[in-house]
Scaffold this motif. Structure first.
Motif, PDB file in Angstrom:
ATOM      1  N   PHE A  15     -21.290  24.218  49.989  1.00  0.00           N
ATOM      2  CA  PHE A  15     -22.045  23.028  49.672  1.00  0.00           C
ATOM      3  C   PHE A  15     -23.527  23.403  50.198  1.00  0.00           C
ATOM      4  CE2 PHE A  15     -19.742  22.825  53.626  1.00  0.00           C
ATOM      5  CZ  PHE A  15     -20.537  22.660  54.505  1.00  0.00           C
ATOM      6  N   GLN A  16     -24.735  22.333  49.849  1.00  0.00           N
ATOM      7  CA  GLN A  16     -25.956  22.513  50.399  1.00  0.00           C
ATOM      8  C   GLN A  16     -26.341  21.253  51.076  1.00  0.00           C
ATOM      9  OE1 GLN A  16     -28.800  24.828  48.389  1.00  0.00           O
ATOM     10  NE2 GLN A  16     -27.309  26.091  47.385  1.00  0.00           N
ATOM     11  N   CYS A  17     -26.675  20.447  49.856  1.00  0.00           N
ATOM     12  CA  CYS A  17     -27.144  18.952  50.249  1.00  0.00           C
ATOM     13  C   CYS A  17     -25.937  18.140  50.817  1.00  0.00           C
ATOM     14  CB  CYS A  17     -27.939  18.117  49.330  1.00  0.00           C
ATOM     15  SG  CYS A  17     -26.822  17.553  48.042  1.00  0.00           S
ATOM     16  N   GLY A  18     -24.829  18.352  50.347  1.00  0.00           N
ATOM     17  CA  GLY A  18     -23.547  17.736  50.782  1.00  0.00           C
ATOM     18  C   GLY A  18     -23.289  16.304  50.129  1.00  0.00           C
ATOM     19  N   TYR A  19     -24.138  15.802  49.260  1.00  0.00           N
ATOM     20  CA  TYR A  19     -23.918  14.473  48.555  1.00  0.00           C
ATOM     21  C   TYR A  19     -22.747  14.689  47.896  1.00  0.00           C
ATOM     22  CZ  TYR A  19     -25.334   9.985  46.660  1.00  0.00           C
ATOM     23  OH  TYR A  19     -25.370   8.614  46.275  1.00  0.00           O
ATOM     24  N   CYS A  20     -22.551  15.513  46.994  1.00  0.00           N
ATOM     25  CA  CYS A  20     -21.514  15.639  46.045  1.00  0.00           C
ATOM     26  C   CYS A  20     -20.132  16.223  46.615  1.00  0.00           C
ATOM     27  CB  CYS A  20     -21.946  16.308  44.972  1.00  0.00           C
ATOM     28  SG  CYS A  20     -21.738  18.311  45.116  1.00  0.00           S
ATOM     29  N   THR A  21     -20.274  16.502  48.115  1.00  0.00           N
ATOM     30  CA  THR A  21     -19.353  17.182  48.638  1.00  0.00           C
ATOM     31  C   THR A  21     -18.096  16.400  48.676  1.00  0.00           C
ATOM     32  OG1 THR A  21     -20.641  18.551  49.668  1.00  0.00           O
ATOM     33  CG2 THR A  21     -18.399  18.460  50.830  1.00  0.00           C
ATOM     34  N   PRO A  22     -17.929  14.955  49.123  1.00  0.00           N
ATOM     35  CA  PRO A  22     -16.623  14.085  49.320  1.00  0.00           C
ATOM     36  C   PRO A  22     -16.316  14.208  48.187  1.00  0.00           C
ATOM     37  CG  PRO A  22     -18.534  13.280  50.552  1.00  0.00           C
ATOM     38  CD  PRO A  22     -19.323  14.331  49.768  1.00  0.00           C
ATOM     39  N   GLU A  65     -18.815  -1.214  50.958  1.00  0.00           N
ATOM     40  CA  GLU A  65     -19.186  -2.654  51.241  1.00  0.00           C
ATOM     41  C   GLU A  65     -18.466  -3.589  52.101  1.00  0.00           C
ATOM     42  OE1 GLU A  65     -22.509  -2.815  50.986  1.00  0.00           O
ATOM     43  OE2 GLU A  65     -22.489  -1.279  49.656  1.00  0.00           O
ATOM     44  N   HIS A  66     -16.992  -3.451  51.743  1.00  0.00           N
ATOM     45  CA  HIS A  66     -16.148  -4.206  52.529  1.00  0.00           C
ATOM     46  C   HIS A  66     -15.262  -3.545  53.553  1.00  0.00           C
ATOM     47  CE1 HIS A  66     -16.165  -8.031  49.577  1.00  0.00           C
ATOM     48  NE2 HIS A  66     -16.713  -6.948  48.600  1.00  0.00           N
ATOM     49  N   PHE A  67     -14.965  -2.280  53.176  1.00  0.00           N
ATOM     50  CA  PHE A  67     -13.903  -1.591  54.250  1.00  0.00           C
ATOM     51  C   PHE A  67     -14.849  -0.500  55.094  1.00  0.00           C
ATOM     52  CE2 PHE A  67     -10.337  -1.934  50.966  1.00  0.00           C
ATOM     53  CZ  PHE A  67     -10.188  -3.237  51.452  1.00  0.00           C
ATOM     54  N   GLY A  68     -16.087  -0.249  54.814  1.00  0.00           N
ATOM     55  CA  GLY A  68     -17.102   0.594  55.662  1.00  0.00           C
ATOM     56  C   GLY A  68     -16.613   2.169  55.562  1.00  0.00           C
ATOM     57  N   LEU A  69     -16.099   2.497  54.285  1.00  0.00           N
ATOM     58  CA  LEU A  69     -15.677   3.732  54.158  1.00  0.00           C
ATOM     59  C   LEU A  69     -16.653   4.356  53.114  1.00  0.00           C
ATOM     60  CD1 LEU A  69     -11.868   3.396  53.420  1.00  0.00           C
ATOM     61  CD2 LEU A  69     -12.844   4.114  55.708  1.00  0.00           C
ATOM     62  N   THR A  70     -17.931   5.013  53.831  1.00  0.00           N
ATOM     63  CA  THR A  70     -19.141   5.253  53.066  1.00  0.00           C
ATOM     64  C   THR A  70     -19.113   6.833  52.550  1.00  0.00           C
ATOM     65  OG1 THR A  70     -20.195   5.678  55.091  1.00  0.00           O
ATOM     66  CG2 THR A  70     -20.346   3.542  54.043  1.00  0.00           C
ATOM     67  N   GLY A  71     -17.949   7.361  52.853  1.00  0.00           N
ATOM     68  CA  GLY A  71     -17.824   8.782  52.446  1.00  0.00           C
ATOM     69  C   GLY A  71     -17.851   9.079  50.921  1.00  0.00           C
ATOM     70  N   SER A  72     -17.519   8.152  50.029  1.00  0.00           N
ATOM     71  CA  SER A  72     -17.445   8.031  48.690  1.00  0.00           C
ATOM     72  C   SER A  72     -18.767   7.752  48.314  1.00  0.00           C
ATOM     73  CB  SER A  72     -16.436   7.179  48.188  1.00  0.00           C
ATOM     74  OG  SER A  72     -14.998   7.517  48.497  1.00  0.00           O
ATOM     75  N   LYS A  73     -19.408   8.478  47.552  1.00  0.00           N
ATOM     76  CA  LYS A  73     -20.912   8.293  47.334  1.00  0.00           C
ATOM     77  C   LYS A  73     -21.288   7.503  45.983  1.00  0.00           C
ATOM     78  CE  LYS A  73     -22.122  10.433  51.122  1.00  0.00           C
ATOM     79  NZ  LYS A  73     -21.905   9.450  52.156  1.00  0.00           N
ATOM     80  N   ASN A 119     -23.189   5.863  39.197  1.00  0.00           N
ATOM     81  CA  ASN A 119     -22.583   4.487  39.256  1.00  0.00           C
ATOM     82  C   ASN A 119     -22.140   4.299  37.502  1.00  0.00           C
ATOM     83  OD1 ASN A 119     -21.681   2.294  40.386  1.00  0.00           O
ATOM     84  ND2 ASN A 119     -23.476   1.042  39.518  1.00  0.00           N
ATOM     85  N   ALA A 120     -21.935   5.449  36.800  1.00  0.00           N
ATOM     86  CA  ALA A 120     -21.647   5.354  35.526  1.00  0.00           C
ATOM     87  C   ALA A 120     -20.508   6.207  35.196  1.00  0.00           C
ATOM     88  CB  ALA A 120     -22.933   5.485  34.363  1.00  0.00           C
ATOM     89  N   GLY A 121     -19.873   6.821  36.175  1.00  0.00           N
ATOM     90  CA  GLY A 121     -18.636   7.605  35.882  1.00  0.00           C
ATOM     91  C   GLY A 121     -19.028   9.167  35.285  1.00  0.00           C
ATOM     92  N   ALA A 122     -20.274   9.482  35.559  1.00  0.00           N
ATOM     93  CA  ALA A 122     -20.659  10.812  35.026  1.00  0.00           C
ATOM     94  C   ALA A 122     -21.015  11.900  35.977  1.00  0.00           C
ATOM     95  CB  ALA A 122     -21.831  10.598  34.216  1.00  0.00           C
ATOM     96  N   CYS A 123     -21.008  11.557  37.136  1.00  0.00           N
ATOM     97  CA  CYS A 123     -21.223  12.733  38.414  1.00  0.00           C
ATOM     98  C   CYS A 123     -20.098  13.077  38.953  1.00  0.00           C
ATOM     99  CB  CYS A 123     -22.529  12.380  39.132  1.00  0.00           C
ATOM    100  SG  CYS A 123     -22.135  10.998  40.286  1.00  0.00           S
ATOM    101  N   GLY A 124     -19.178  12.086  39.516  1.00  0.00           N
ATOM    102  CA  GLY A 124     -18.069  12.421  40.249  1.00  0.00           C
ATOM    103  C   GLY A 124     -18.126  12.113  41.748  1.00  0.00           C
ATOM    104  N   ALA A 125     -19.331  11.838  42.105  1.00  0.00           N
ATOM    105  CA  ALA A 125     -19.653  11.770  43.588  1.00  0.00           C
ATOM    106  C   ALA A 125     -18.712  10.844  44.101  1.00  0.00           C
ATOM    107  CB  ALA A 125     -21.022  11.373  43.852  1.00  0.00           C
ATOM    108  N   CYS A 126     -18.154   9.697  43.372  1.00  0.00           N
ATOM    109  CA  CYS A 126     -17.390   8.798  43.883  1.00  0.00           C
ATOM    110  C   CYS A 126     -15.931   8.839  43.859  1.00  0.00           C
ATOM    111  CB  CYS A 126     -17.650   7.309  43.217  1.00  0.00           C
ATOM    112  SG  CYS A 126     -17.282   7.419  41.568  1.00  0.00           S
ATOM    113  N   THR A 127     -15.242  10.141  43.591  1.00  0.00           N
ATOM    114  CA  THR A 127     -13.980  10.374  43.290  1.00  0.00           C
ATOM    115  C   THR A 127     -13.251  10.086  44.334  1.00  0.00           C
ATOM    116  OG1 THR A 127     -14.952  12.303  41.696  1.00  0.00           O
ATOM    117  CG2 THR A 127     -12.439  12.136  42.402  1.00  0.00           C
ATOM    118  N   VAL A 128     -12.212   9.378  44.037  1.00  0.00           N
ATOM    119  CA  VAL A 128     -11.003   9.300  45.177  1.00  0.00           C
ATOM    120  C   VAL A 128      -9.732   9.449  44.392  1.00  0.00           C
ATOM    121  CG1 VAL A 128     -12.369   7.353  46.421  1.00  0.00           C
ATOM    122  CG2 VAL A 128     -10.763   6.641  44.482  1.00  0.00           C
ATOM    123  N   LEU A 129      -8.443   9.087  44.987  1.00  0.00           N
ATOM    124  CA  LEU A 129      -7.288   9.333  44.624  1.00  0.00           C
ATOM    125  C   LEU A 129      -6.657   8.091  44.577  1.00  0.00           C
ATOM    126  CD1 LEU A 129      -5.839  12.665  46.468  1.00  0.00           C
ATOM    127  CD2 LEU A 129      -7.163  12.409  43.984  1.00  0.00           C
TER     128      LEU A 129
END
Length: 216
Positions: free
Chosen positions: A160-167, A92-100, A104-114
């Protein structure tokens, strides 16, 4: 023999001697309390709705922090609400929307960053606590037009297929390789288990991580 008809005398119906003639009925009571309640609410709205004003003031007074951190090699300084997650800061602030934002509860890993080279679920990480840290997202892995080796391996292995979890999968894979958890397919699966792929590409994801780690 003639028949005789008997009629009831004009006697008023019996009444409850314990009930006052002026006592309100149930219907009257409900109507009266409803009207009074509506008048109270209307009065509050006409008077400026103090409850709503108090809530608005409380929201405006939410504590915030000024945070400086490095994101994909660039120093960023921002003032954020202390409740802001790293994921929302990035998107929302930096416009880096690759992280999905998946669960939103830490269970799927789609938002993983380093963060300082360590894998984190950015949806559970408060931005206000990241002063002085270095954050790497999927956008920061490639070197210009040259893809990161794991990004290239995902393409070659068709991981990958749908690509949502790929990042999140790729960033987590990079962390997994840096941590040295690539001794076997079983080890990779164990240390990548926090990243869910609903399309079921796990076998190819493991192959991509193996390829990048130099096993193939």
């Amino acid at each position: 023999m003639s028949s005789t008809e008997f009629t009831d005398p004009d006697v008023p119906p019996p009444t409850d001697s314990t009930e006052s003639p002026t006592a309100p009925t149930r219907r009257t009571f409900i109507a009266t309390t409803t009207a009074v309640g509506g008048a109270v609410v209307a009065g509050g709205l006409i008077a400026g709705s103090p409850l709503i004003e108090e809530d608005a003031e409380a929201a405006q007074a939410a504590p915030s922090s000024r945070v400086s951190l490095t994101v994909n090699g660039s120093r960023r300084t921002v003032t954020v609400d202390n409740r802001t997650s790293l994921l929302d800061l990035l998107r929302e602030h930096f416009g880096l929307t690759g992280s999905k934002k998946g669960c939103n509860a830490g269970a799927c890993g789609a938002c993983t960053v380093l963060v300082d080279g360590r894998r984190v679920n950015s949806c559970l990480t408060l931005a206000a606590r990241l002063e002085g840290t270095e954050v790497t997202t999927i956008e920061g892995l490639a070197d210009g037009e040259e893809l990161h080796p794991l990004q290239q391996a995902f393409i070659e292995q068709d991981a990958f297929q749908c690509g949502y979890c790929t990042p999140g999968q790729i960033v987590s894979g990079v962390g997994c390789i840096k941590e040295g958890h690539t001794g076997s397919p079983e080890e990779i699966r164990e240390w990548m288990s926090g990243n869910i792929c609903r399309c079921g590409c796990y076998v190819k994801i493991v192959r991509a991580v193996e390829q990048t780690a130099g096993r193939k």
